[in-house]
Design a protein around this motif. Sequence first.
Motif, mmCIF file in Angstrom:
data_model
loop_
_atom_site.group_PDB
_atom_site.id
_atom_site.type_symbol
_atom_site.label_atom_id
_atom_site.label_comp_id
_atom_site.label_asym_id
_atom_site.label_seq_id
_atom_site.Cartn_x
_atom_site.Cartn_y
_atom_site.Cartn_z
ATOM 1 N N GLU A 67 -11.646 -8.526 -28.699
ATOM 2 C CA GLU A 67 -11.924 -8.026 -27.353
ATOM 3 C C GLU A 67 -11.312 -6.637 -27.179
ATOM 4 O O GLU A 67 -10.289 -6.316 -27.785
ATOM 5 C CB GLU A 67 -11.347 -8.980 -26.304
ATOM 6 C CG GLU A 67 -11.960 -10.361 -26.327
ATOM 7 C CD GLU A 67 -13.453 -10.334 -26.073
ATOM 8 O OE1 GLU A 67 -13.874 -9.568 -25.161
ATOM 9 O OE2 GLU A 67 -14.187 -11.038 -26.774
ATOM 10 N N PRO A 68 -11.934 -5.799 -26.347
ATOM 11 C CA PRO A 68 -11.357 -4.474 -26.092
ATOM 12 C C PRO A 68 -9.922 -4.584 -25.580
ATOM 13 O O PRO A 68 -9.611 -5.439 -24.755
ATOM 14 C CB PRO A 68 -12.288 -3.885 -25.030
ATOM 15 C CG PRO A 68 -13.574 -4.627 -25.194
ATOM 16 C CD PRO A 68 -13.195 -6.004 -25.607
ATOM 17 N N VAL A 69 -9.070 -3.711 -26.060
ATOM 18 C CA VAL A 69 -7.641 -3.752 -25.732
ATOM 19 C C VAL A 69 -7.388 -2.950 -24.458
ATOM 20 O O VAL A 69 -7.768 -1.781 -24.355
ATOM 21 C CB VAL A 69 -6.801 -3.189 -26.893
ATOM 22 C CG1 VAL A 69 -5.316 -3.199 -26.534
ATOM 23 C CG2 VAL A 69 -7.040 -3.999 -28.165
ATOM 24 N N HIS A 105 -18.219 4.331 -23.862
ATOM 25 C CA HIS A 105 -18.738 2.974 -23.978
ATOM 26 C C HIS A 105 -19.387 2.791 -25.354
ATOM 27 O O HIS A 105 -20.057 3.699 -25.849
ATOM 28 C CB HIS A 105 -19.785 2.707 -22.899
ATOM 29 C CG HIS A 105 -19.230 2.690 -21.515
ATOM 30 N ND1 HIS A 105 -18.439 1.663 -21.043
ATOM 31 C CD2 HIS A 105 -19.340 3.582 -20.497
ATOM 32 C CE1 HIS A 105 -18.099 1.913 -19.793
ATOM 33 N NE2 HIS A 105 -18.624 3.079 -19.435
ATOM 34 N N GLY A 106 -19.186 1.623 -25.947
ATOM 35 C CA GLY A 106 -19.854 1.306 -27.193
ATOM 36 C C GLY A 106 -19.041 1.676 -28.416
ATOM 37 O O GLY A 106 -18.665 2.837 -28.590
ATOM 38 N N MET A 152 -10.665 0.168 -27.528
ATOM 39 C CA MET A 152 -10.032 0.245 -26.213
ATOM 40 C C MET A 152 -10.969 -0.150 -25.080
ATOM 41 O O MET A 152 -12.167 0.136 -25.090
ATOM 42 C CB MET A 152 -9.502 1.654 -25.966
ATOM 43 C CG MET A 152 -8.329 2.037 -26.839
ATOM 44 S SD MET A 152 -7.418 3.475 -26.209
ATOM 45 C CE MET A 152 -8.647 4.757 -26.290
ATOM 46 N N ASP A 153 -10.400 -0.788 -24.081
ATOM 47 C CA ASP A 153 -11.073 -1.132 -22.823
ATOM 48 C C ASP A 153 -10.917 0.050 -21.867
ATOM 49 O O ASP A 153 -9.794 0.449 -21.542
ATOM 50 C CB ASP A 153 -10.412 -2.389 -22.256
ATOM 51 C CG ASP A 153 -11.004 -2.836 -20.925
ATOM 52 O OD1 ASP A 153 -11.858 -2.117 -20.367
ATOM 53 O OD2 ASP A 153 -10.604 -3.910 -20.444
ATOM 54 N N ASN A 154 -12.029 0.627 -21.422
ATOM 55 C CA ASN A 154 -11.955 1.794 -20.544
ATOM 56 C C ASN A 154 -12.155 1.446 -19.066
ATOM 57 O O ASN A 154 -12.386 2.331 -18.236
ATOM 58 C CB ASN A 154 -12.986 2.854 -20.960
ATOM 59 C CG ASN A 154 -14.422 2.377 -20.792
ATOM 60 O OD1 ASN A 154 -14.685 1.347 -20.187
ATOM 61 N ND2 ASN A 154 -15.368 3.141 -21.353
ATOM 62 N N GLY A 160 -12.552 5.926 -11.110
ATOM 63 C CA GLY A 160 -13.576 6.869 -10.708
ATOM 64 C C GLY A 160 -14.180 7.750 -11.776
ATOM 65 O O GLY A 160 -15.080 8.544 -11.492
ATOM 66 N N PHE A 161 -13.730 7.633 -13.034
ATOM 67 C CA PHE A 161 -14.328 8.452 -14.090
ATOM 68 C C PHE A 161 -15.406 7.646 -14.794
ATOM 69 O O PHE A 161 -15.208 6.483 -15.118
ATOM 70 C CB PHE A 161 -13.278 8.899 -15.112
ATOM 71 C CG PHE A 161 -13.793 9.938 -16.072
ATOM 72 C CD1 PHE A 161 -13.684 11.284 -15.766
ATOM 73 C CD2 PHE A 161 -14.400 9.575 -17.271
ATOM 74 C CE1 PHE A 161 -14.163 12.253 -16.636
ATOM 75 C CE2 PHE A 161 -14.879 10.531 -18.149
ATOM 76 C CZ PHE A 161 -14.771 11.874 -17.830
ATOM 77 N N ARG A 162 -16.543 8.264 -15.066
ATOM 78 C CA ARG A 162 -17.647 7.583 -15.712
ATOM 79 C C ARG A 162 -17.861 8.130 -17.122
ATOM 80 O O ARG A 162 -18.214 9.298 -17.303
ATOM 81 C CB ARG A 162 -18.939 7.753 -14.895
ATOM 82 C CG ARG A 162 -18.866 7.095 -13.530
ATOM 83 C CD ARG A 162 -18.836 5.565 -13.648
ATOM 84 N NE ARG A 162 -18.695 4.928 -12.340
ATOM 85 C CZ ARG A 162 -17.544 4.490 -11.858
ATOM 86 N NH1 ARG A 162 -16.430 4.622 -12.568
ATOM 87 N NH2 ARG A 162 -17.493 3.917 -10.671
#
Length: 308
Positions: A108-110, A227-228, A270-272, A279-281
């Motif tokens: 799982e993403p950390v 992402h990804g 990493m989990d972002n 608020g950052f995309r």
Amino acid sequence: MRDVCVIGGNRYFGKRLIMRLLNSGAHVTVVNRGSSAPPAGSVHLVADRDDEAALAAALGSRTFDVVVDQVCYTPRQAAVARRVFAGRTGRYVMTSTVEVYEHEDSAEPVGEEAVDPRKVAVDLALPWDDAEFRDAHYGEGKRQAEAVFACDPAFPYVAVRVAHVLGGDDDFTGRLDHYAEHIRKGEPIAVPVVNHSATYVYVEEIAAFLEWAAGAEFTGPVNAAAHGRLTTADICAAVADAVGGGAAAEFRAVESGEVSPFSFARSYGMDNSRAERLGFRFGRSTQWLAQAVTETVGARTAGTGEVR
């Protein structure tokens, strides 16, 4: 007008950060050892950030809304910065790294909570001034540097844990060039027997994120990654396309010894989600991978060797 100090920042995404700050109308002061001049429009102060007295003297009576520290690698450097900038800045953004999670191995993403800098032991007596030791303990140096800022804050601080960065014709790491050379020569690329994917970020995106973090109000660690996840094969396929000539990557699994860059025997993507909630995309890595690779390794016209 924001008054921003950038420590380091004379290459790669640091240069892009400075340009973004200048273009936003910020007053930017760049502190480095003088090996290269910062972009026009910024104020250049020459000082070795390891020399506390010299750093303080170079700064004089200057104060800042925010400091962005691009080159803090050890707890000693963090301790110097903490003392020198106490009372001089309203916010401190340290560029950290995904390698703070080097002991994690999770499908799982950390998330940021996996490494709480308030619980990291700091050892200033270790030989942090030795370049070989520092390089071999890169993740540990960053963890302990974060801990110095977190455990007894002298100012609101942020630790931006940066994913593996791709893109730009000024990528000095040589990691994508490693793949390009092997693909052009038809040489096998060494990877672990079980080779895990990882998280990445585009060079322009991390510069944008640091600019955004400098102007935000949140504190503490935050992961910065697109992402990804990408695999070594994903990256090599993009390199093969950029190199051209019908070349393709060949892989050789090894049980021990040195493996290629961007190949990992453990999973620590990493989990972002914290950054996104704030608020950052981020974009998706597949959207910019081909462009990032082409920027770095270029492409050769089939059969001619001519760089396009």
